[in-house]
Design a protein around this motif. Structure first.
Motif, PDB file in Angstrom:
ATOM      1  N   GLN A  87     -21.728  81.906 -28.598  1.00  0.00           N
ATOM      2  CA  GLN A  87     -20.535  82.116 -29.236  1.00  0.00           C
ATOM      3  C   GLN A  87     -19.723  82.981 -28.596  1.00  0.00           C
ATOM      4  O   GLN A  87     -19.998  83.897 -27.761  1.00  0.00           O
ATOM      5  N   ASN A  95     -14.664  77.041 -39.562  1.00  0.00           N
ATOM      6  CA  ASN A  95     -15.603  77.580 -38.528  1.00  0.00           C
ATOM      7  C   ASN A  95     -15.276  79.044 -38.529  1.00  0.00           C
ATOM      8  O   ASN A  95     -16.251  79.935 -38.018  1.00  0.00           O
ATOM      9  N   ASN A 126     -18.202  79.280 -35.627  1.00  0.00           N
ATOM     10  CA  ASN A 126     -19.302  78.632 -35.140  1.00  0.00           C
ATOM     11  C   ASN A 126     -18.988  77.058 -35.781  1.00  0.00           C
ATOM     12  O   ASN A 126     -17.764  76.680 -35.851  1.00  0.00           O
ATOM     13  N   ASN A 127     -20.152  76.396 -36.076  1.00  0.00           N
ATOM     14  CA  ASN A 127     -19.928  75.023 -36.553  1.00  0.00           C
ATOM     15  C   ASN A 127     -20.038  74.789 -38.063  1.00  0.00           C
ATOM     16  O   ASN A 127     -20.179  73.758 -38.595  1.00  0.00           O
ATOM     17  N   SER A 128     -20.317  76.008 -38.617  1.00  0.00           N
ATOM     18  CA  SER A 128     -20.523  76.030 -40.273  1.00  0.00           C
ATOM     19  C   SER A 128     -19.267  75.718 -41.015  1.00  0.00           C
ATOM     20  O   SER A 128     -18.342  76.406 -40.323  1.00  0.00           O
TER      21      SER A 128
END
Length: 625
Positions: free
Chosen positions: A53, A87, A154-156
């Motif tokens: 990241q 995200n 992030n992708n969360s």
């Protein structure tokens, strides 16, 4: 013999000699490596980083609510249009923070922003370098007031977010008559070296960070006194509220060699009982806690504590240097009426109320104009609470939680707007460097240097690679971010990085080269040593400085360094290049008898000291020959 802030210069000089020998004598390539030691519970400081990241740094110098708008994100090169606002994450001291995001339909627009509470750096993480595991002055850092927060994504879609509380139906609720306020008066005017020992007739400071070491108030000598006032308006104290808790922390800063040798009397301005503390000094940190009724506190026009250094009860041989004390801080936690006195931002403690909520009806908020909006946050339970506002009066309902809640009120005009984001990492693109050896079959050789010396550091790494090692070159500026929470000049960055390499790499390193000048810890803050601060390229450990302590205890308990450690105290590339050339010449020259020809220098303040050092040098001469 009384001893204070002096230390044994000979010991420090001897360390420098040892380092020079270590660096000039090349370690054997291919030496047997230690077995990998797994320490799953070990914390290194970089656990929060996902190396895939990107991270952007936000520097914080004051407590409060901070806001990052879409324009600032775009200016930093962040493609906000392609990132789901869910995200985003913000990290501080290795922990993900709870944030609030104003967005529409899962998109950022020109009115969108990220909002979060941030605090300046204090002495909290300094506890990691003290032998006791706690810092004597948690309110003032040894190294910097500037904290660093890190923005990433992030992708969360389940990252930490503040919940929004919108209930403003105050019917049936009784306003709380007070909230809890804390005020602290901490010392920052003088650095104390901590525990000291008598060695060969001279006093030597412990290079470790001990309990009586740090930035405190000016010393109180025998028969002297000092008064410390609290920033309290007696008219705002809720006199019918719970008792106030007063805390006083002070350190012994002398050892007269007699028992007892300290007598500290603490008196107060509100007529409470005095406290007398008699002790023998091993440089302790002493904490006294006092309970005072809120009514008594409210009756004092200037709430304060007075510390006096007394001779009564002490050994009669004590002289003026034998009872030296430094006050670290005094604090008061007391009930305050729900009035802000014109402040536009305020931190407070809120107790639970009846009916599931605490109802606050606060007056006197610092509102700049009629269009200004007030925000309220329950920082303990991560809530953003809607405020009903009428001029400078603010009402809000805070859900109960079963304990005291730390809450923060701010006006919109008092919010700090982040105008720039700095990409983390040395590449300038926000990506952290994942430091690992390039060739696991060779012995890793750590080199830590500063950007000012980077070209020579790269040459040194190339040379070490050519002699059979796997040089891992680390930028100290990036180590601060990865391993010391972004605190510049903090030697914890080096210690944690070395610990990480020792315990996580398949082949642990055996050697550590510090390429760059370092200075004592008491010269590590930019505001207390402006000229020396810039010279501190690669920090050392403690006062007097000891590079050995950077890795001592990482593999075995005690003072044994985990890595063979040396330093080239170069201040510029010319000095670093000259030293590298000497190393290359020395290591390419066959061993010869002339290499045992050594000139030994000694010095001393008086004849006794000169003779003592001469005896040491004669011993060294016998070892060399």
């Amino acid at each position: 013999m009384p001893y204070r802030n002096h230390y044994l210069a000979f010991i420090n000089g001897l360390c420098i000699i040892c380092f020079g020998v270590l660096l000039l004598h090349s370690p054997r390539a291919g030496a047997q490596t230690r077995l990998h030691q797994s320490q799953s519970a070990q914390a290194y400081g970089n656990e929060w980083i996902n190396y895939s990241q990107k991270y952007y740094k936000i520097k914080v110098v004051a407590d409060g609510i901070y806001r990052i708008d879409s324009a600032t994100l775009a200016k930093a090169g962040i493609a906000v249009g392609s990132i789901n606002p869910k995200n985003f994450q913000i990290f501080f001291r290795g922990q993900e923070q709870y944030i609030y995001i104003q967005e529409q339909g899962g998109k950022f627009n020109r009115n969108s922003y990220i909002e979060f509470y941030a605090q300046r750096n204090d002495g909290a993480i300094d506890s990691l370098i003290y032998t006791s595991g706690s810092t004597p002055n948690p309110y003032y850092s040894l190294f910097s007031d500037t904290a660093v927060y890190y923005l990433t994504w992030n992708n969360s879609q389940s990252n930490r977010r503040m919940s929004v509380q919108t209930d403003t139906n105050f019917t049936g609720f009784t306003p709380a008559p007070y909230f809890m306020e804390q005020t602290v008066n901490y010392g920052s005017s003088e650095y104390y070296n901590g525990r000291r020992y008598l060695v060969g007739g001279l006093t030597a400071s412990d290079p470790r960070y001990t309990g009586a070491e740090g930035w405190f108030n000016r010393e109180i000598d025998l028969n002297g006194s000092a008064t410390y006032k609290f920033n309290i308006k007696p008219s705002l104290i809720y006199s019918a509220g719970p008792a106030a808790t007063i805390q006083a922390v002070f350190a012994g800063e002398s050892d007269a060699g007699f028992t007892p040798d300290h007598n500290i009397s603490i008196t107060n301005s509100w007529g409470g009982a005095a406290i007398d503390t008699i002790f023998s000094d091993t440089f302790p940190l002493i904490k006294e806690q006092i309970q005072a009724s809120a009514a008594a506190l409210a009756s004092s026009p200037n709430v304060s504590l007075t510390f006096a250094s007394l001779s009564a009860g002490l050994n009669p041989q004590i002289n003026s240097t034998g009872n030296i004390t430094a006050v670290v801080y005094v604090s008061a936690l007391y009930p305050q009426l729900p009035q802000l006195g014109g402040y536009g931002k305020y931190l407070m403690g809120v107790a639970d109320g009846a009916g599931g909520y605490a109802f606050l009806n606060i007056t006197g908020a610092g509102i700049v104009n009629n269009a200004d909006t007030v925000r309220f946050y329950d920082l303990t339970n991560h809530r953003r609470i809607l405020v009903s506002q009428n001029g400078t009066t603010c009402k809000m309902l805070i859900p109960n939680s079963g304990a005291m809640k730390q809450c923060y009120l701010t006006s919109d005009d008092s919010i700090y707007h982040v105008t720039s984001l700095m990409p983390a990492g040395t590449a300038g693109n926000g990506t952290f460097t994942q430091y690992v050896p390039a060739n696991w079959s060779s012995v890793p050789y750590l080199i830590i240097s500063h950007p000012q010396l980077w070209s020579v550091a790269q040459n040194y790494a190339s040379y070490r690679n050519s002699t059979g090692y796997d040089a891992v070159l680390a930028n100290i500026e990036e180590l601060y971010d990865q391993f010391a929470c972004g605190i510049e000049k903090d030697p914890l960055a080096i210690r944690n990085f070395c610990s990480y390499a020792i315990h996580k790499w398949r082949n642990p390193p055996q050697y550590l080269l510090l390429l760059g000048k370092g200075i004592h810890s008491d010269l590590s803050r930019p505001d207390t040593a402006k000229m020396a601060y810039a010279d501190n390229l690669v920090p050392s450990w403690g006062v007097p400085s000891s590079d050995i302590m950077l890795t001592a205890g990482l593999t075995v308990k005690g003072l044994v360094p985990a890595l063979a450690t040396g330093r080239v105290p170069a201040a510029n590339t010319a000095q670093a290049s000259t030293y590298l050339a000497k190393v290359q010449t020395f290591e390419s020259t066959p061993y010869a008898q002339w290499m045992k020809k050594v000139i030994l220098f000694g010095w001393g303040d008086d004849q006794q000291q000169q003779q003592q050092f001469l005896n040491y040098l004669n011993t060294f001469a016998g070892i060399i020959t």
